[in-house]
Design a protein around this motif. Structure first.
Motif, PDB file in Angstrom:
ATOM      1  N   ASN A   1       0.848  -1.193   0.000  1.00 44.60           N
ATOM      2  CA  ASN A   1       0.000   0.000   0.000  1.00 44.60           C
ATOM      3  C   ASN A   1       0.884   1.244   0.000  1.00 44.60           C
ATOM      4  O   ASN A   1       2.106   1.168   0.046  1.00 44.60           O
ATOM      5  CB  ASN A   1      -0.959  -0.008   1.194  1.00 44.60           C
ATOM      6  N   ARG A   2       0.255   2.397   0.008  1.00 50.49           N
ATOM      7  CA  ARG A   2       0.988   3.652  -0.116  1.00 50.49           C
ATOM      8  C   ARG A   2       1.930   3.888   1.061  1.00 50.49           C
ATOM      9  O   ARG A   2       3.072   4.311   0.873  1.00 50.49           O
ATOM     10  CB  ARG A   2      -0.024   4.808  -0.215  1.00 50.49           C
ATOM     11  N   ASN A   3       1.457   3.597   2.268  1.00 51.30           N
ATOM     12  CA  ASN A   3       2.294   3.804   3.453  1.00 51.30           C
ATOM     13  C   ASN A   3       3.508   2.871   3.452  1.00 51.30           C
ATOM     14  O   ASN A   3       4.610   3.267   3.831  1.00 51.30           O
ATOM     15  CB  ASN A   3       1.484   3.594   4.731  1.00 51.30           C
ATOM     16  N   GLU A   4       3.300   1.613   3.028  1.00 52.66           N
ATOM     17  CA  GLU A   4       4.411   0.659   2.981  1.00 52.66           C
ATOM     18  C   GLU A   4       5.447   1.065   1.936  1.00 52.66           C
ATOM     19  O   GLU A   4       6.653   0.940   2.168  1.00 52.66           O
ATOM     20  CB  GLU A   4       3.881  -0.741   2.691  1.00 52.66           C
ATOM     21  N   LYS A   5       4.966   1.577   0.801  1.00 55.54           N
ATOM     22  CA  LYS A   5       5.893   2.045  -0.233  1.00 55.54           C
ATOM     23  C   LYS A   5       6.702   3.239   0.264  1.00 55.54           C
ATOM     24  O   LYS A   5       7.910   3.339   0.015  1.00 55.54           O
ATOM     25  CB  LYS A   5       5.124   2.421  -1.501  1.00 55.54           C
ATOM     26  N   SER A   6       6.030   4.143   0.965  1.00 53.68           N
ATOM     27  CA  SER A   6       6.738   5.306   1.518  1.00 53.68           C
ATOM     28  C   SER A   6       7.780   4.874   2.543  1.00 53.68           C
ATOM     29  O   SER A   6       8.907   5.395   2.571  1.00 53.68           O
ATOM     30  CB  SER A   6       5.736   6.266   2.184  1.00 53.68           C
ATOM     31  N   GLY A   7       7.420   3.893   3.392  1.00 56.00           N
ATOM     32  CA  GLY A   7       8.360   3.390   4.387  1.00 56.00           C
ATOM     33  C   GLY A   7       9.585   2.763   3.744  1.00 56.00           C
ATOM     34  O   GLY A   7      10.723   2.998   4.185  1.00 56.00           O
ATOM     35  N   LEU A   8       9.370   1.960   2.682  1.00 54.56           N
ATOM     36  CA  LEU A   8      10.486   1.334   1.977  1.00 54.56           C
ATOM     37  C   LEU A   8      11.370   2.376   1.306  1.00 54.56           C
ATOM     38  O   LEU A   8      12.603   2.258   1.299  1.00 54.56           O
ATOM     39  CB  LEU A   8       9.960   0.345   0.930  1.00 54.56           C
ATOM     40  N   LEU A   9      10.742   3.422   0.772  1.00 56.37           N
ATOM     41  CA  LEU A   9      11.496   4.475   0.099  1.00 56.37           C
ATOM     42  C   LEU A   9      12.385   5.225   1.085  1.00 56.37           C
ATOM     43  O   LEU A   9      13.558   5.503   0.800  1.00 56.37           O
ATOM     44  CB  LEU A   9      10.532   5.443  -0.583  1.00 56.37           C
ATOM     45  N   PHE A  10      11.835   5.540   2.260  1.00 56.89           N
ATOM     46  CA  PHE A  10      12.631   6.239   3.268  1.00 56.89           C
ATOM     47  C   PHE A  10      13.716   5.337   3.854  1.00 56.89           C
ATOM     48  O   PHE A  10      14.763   5.815   4.298  1.00 56.89           O
ATOM     49  CB  PHE A  10      11.724   6.750   4.393  1.00 56.89           C
ATOM     50  N   SER A  11      13.487   4.021   3.855  1.00 61.26           N
ATOM     51  CA  SER A  11      14.468   3.081   4.404  1.00 61.26           C
ATOM     52  C   SER A  11      15.569   2.741   3.411  1.00 61.26           C
ATOM     53  O   SER A  11      16.617   2.215   3.809  1.00 61.26           O
ATOM     54  CB  SER A  11      13.775   1.780   4.833  1.00 61.26           C
ATOM     55  N   LEU A  12      15.330   3.052   2.135  1.00 61.57           N
ATOM     56  CA  LEU A  12      16.270   2.653   1.083  1.00 61.57           C
ATOM     57  C   LEU A  12      17.692   3.171   1.296  1.00 61.57           C
ATOM     58  O   LEU A  12      18.645   2.392   1.170  1.00 61.57           O
ATOM     59  CB  LEU A  12      15.738   3.094  -0.282  1.00 61.57           C
ATOM     60  N   PRO A  13      17.907   4.458   1.645  1.00 61.54           N
ATOM     61  CA  PRO A  13      19.294   4.910   1.862  1.00 61.54           C
ATOM     62  C   PRO A  13      20.007   4.132   2.971  1.00 61.54           C
ATOM     63  O   PRO A  13      21.188   3.764   2.814  1.00 61.54           O
ATOM     64  CB  PRO A  13      19.120   6.391   2.260  1.00 61.54           C
ATOM     65  N   ALA A  14      19.306   3.873   4.080  1.00 62.22           N
ATOM     66  CA  ALA A  14      19.914   3.111   5.175  1.00 62.22           C
ATOM     67  C   ALA A  14      20.219   1.679   4.743  1.00 62.22           C
ATOM     68  O   ALA A  14      21.262   1.118   5.101  1.00 62.22           O
ATOM     69  CB  ALA A  14      18.992   3.111   6.385  1.00 62.22           C
ATOM     70  N   LEU A  15      19.326   1.085   3.949  1.00 61.39           N
ATOM     71  CA  LEU A  15      19.545  -0.278   3.469  1.00 61.39           C
ATOM     72  C   LEU A  15      20.736  -0.350   2.520  1.00 61.39           C
ATOM     73  O   LEU A  15      21.531  -1.300   2.578  1.00 61.39           O
ATOM     74  CB  LEU A  15      18.282  -0.796   2.772  1.00 61.39           C
ATOM     75  N   VAL A  16      20.871   0.662   1.665  1.00 60.22           N
ATOM     76  CA  VAL A  16      22.000   0.701   0.728  1.00 60.22           C
ATOM     77  C   VAL A  16      23.317   0.827   1.487  1.00 60.22           C
ATOM     78  O   VAL A  16      24.298   0.131   1.193  1.00 60.22           O
ATOM     79  CB  VAL A  16      21.841   1.878  -0.266  1.00 60.22           C
ATOM     80  N   ILE A  17      23.354   1.708   2.499  1.00 63.07           N
ATOM     81  CA  ILE A  17      24.563   1.891   3.311  1.00 63.07           C
ATOM     82  C   ILE A  17      24.891   0.609   4.072  1.00 63.07           C
ATOM     83  O   ILE A  17      26.050   0.182   4.125  1.00 63.07           O
ATOM     84  CB  ILE A  17      24.382   3.067   4.282  1.00 63.07           C
ATOM     85  N   ALA A  18      23.853  -0.021   4.666  1.00 59.86           N
ATOM     86  CA  ALA A  18      24.080  -1.257   5.422  1.00 59.86           C
ATOM     87  C   ALA A  18      24.617  -2.363   4.519  1.00 59.86           C
ATOM     88  O   ALA A  18      25.536  -3.100   4.898  1.00 59.86           O
ATOM     89  CB  ALA A  18      22.781  -1.702   6.095  1.00 59.86           C
ATOM     90  N   PHE A  19      24.064  -2.462   3.318  1.00 62.95           N
ATOM     91  CA  PHE A  19      24.524  -3.503   2.394  1.00 62.95           C
ATOM     92  C   PHE A  19      25.940  -3.202   1.903  1.00 62.95           C
ATOM     93  O   PHE A  19      26.793  -4.094   1.845  1.00 62.95           O
ATOM     94  CB  PHE A  19      23.583  -3.609   1.195  1.00 62.95           C
TER      95      PHE A  19
END
Length: 290
Positions: free
Chosen positions: A4-22
């Motif tokens: 849903n829209r909220n989950e997509k927004s959450g994933l989008l905001f988490s993407l920079p942290a996920l990229v750095i962690a990976f």
């Protein structure tokens, strides 16, 4: 799988942290494990599979055991004295004494000192001919010591610099635990006629055990990952007396260009840290949480 829209927004905001962690944690970990079971050339390119050959070489290499033993000695010394000194200073500054705020600032000041700055100060203090420590020894009629070039004293000198850096953080953590103790408990101890040391060992220390436990774990992990002060003060010497695991990994990889062998050491260090965390989870059950 739909979001849903909220989950997509959450994933989008988490993407920079996920990229750095990976990029800085997960990928290097995977690459290290792959290297540990491979043979590499001096450029770090895998040339063939090695199986457990790197680990066999590691466990038959006496220098690895010297490095591991030096790391364990260093960890025991730094953790023990960091806890004792930080606890003593925190209890001292928890007393209602005029001007105690000044001493709190002084005792916590090492928290803002970088590893390179702290090591440079210790290097100056323990210099064999110009150092303050040797000048004091000579003043009292003693014989100056080669603090950084004698294998009997080098590890102690590196430990002193590390303890000094740990004290500021430990002081703040334990002081925070002391100040969270309710004043009602102090009043109850006074009514019951408990002496100072009875109150300290039977009431205060159990109540601040979470703070002490947290500081113990973080200090232990830092001890096993010490690098900067070793590089500046001793370079792993003399006679490998301060060639701790992390520094040994660094030298093996970037001086000898044995990236495969260094990765095998890195895997062993990872296992040690995992064991420490498992021990922490077991020991944590005995910690008194209010």
């Amino acid at each position: 799988m739909s979001f849903n829209r909220n989950e997509k927004s959450g994933l989008l905001f988490s993407l920079p942290a996920l990229v750095i962690a990976f990029g800085f944690s997960i990928y290097p970990l995977i690459k290290t494990i792959i290297y540990a079971f491979s043979f590499t050339d001096e450029k770090g390119v895998i040339v063939e599979r090695a199986g457990i050959e790197n680990f066999y070489e590691l466990f038959t290499d006496p220098s690895f055991y010297y490095s591991l033993l030096a790391t364990l000695k260093f960890a025991v010394i730094t953790v023990f004295f960091s806890i004792v000194i930080s606890l003593f200073l925190a209890i001292l500054c928890n007393e209602k004494i005029k001007g105690i705020g000044f001493f709190r600032t002084i005792f916590s000041s090492s928290l803002g000192v970088s590893i390179s700055a702290a090591a440079s100060i210790v290097l100056f203090m323990f210099h064999p001919s110009l150092g303050v420590v040797n000048e004091i020894i000579k003043f009292f009629g003693g014989i100056p010591l080669n603090w950084l070039t004698d294998s009997k004293y080098a590890l102690i000198t590196v430990a002193i610099s590390t303890i000094w850096m740990n004290i500021g953080f430990g002081f703040l953590v334990i002081t925070a635990g002391l100040q969270n103790i309710s004043s009602d408990i102090d009043e109850s101890c006074a009514i019951d006629g408990a002496g100072y040391f009875d109150k300290l060992f039977k009431v205060t220390l159990p109540l601040i055990s979470p703070s002490i436990f947290y500081f113990t774990i973080t200090t232990t992990l830092k001890a096993f990952q010490s690098f900067g002060q070793v590089d500046i003060l001793t370079g792993g010497g003399p006679n490998n007396a301060t060639n701790f695991l992390v520094y040994s990994i660094y030298k093996t990889a970037f001086s000898s260009y044995r990236f495969d062998y260094a990765s095998a050491q890195g895997v062993i260090l990872l296992i040690i840290i995992i064991l420490i965390m498992l021990f922490k989870s077991k020991l944590e059950k005995k910690v008194h949480y209010q």
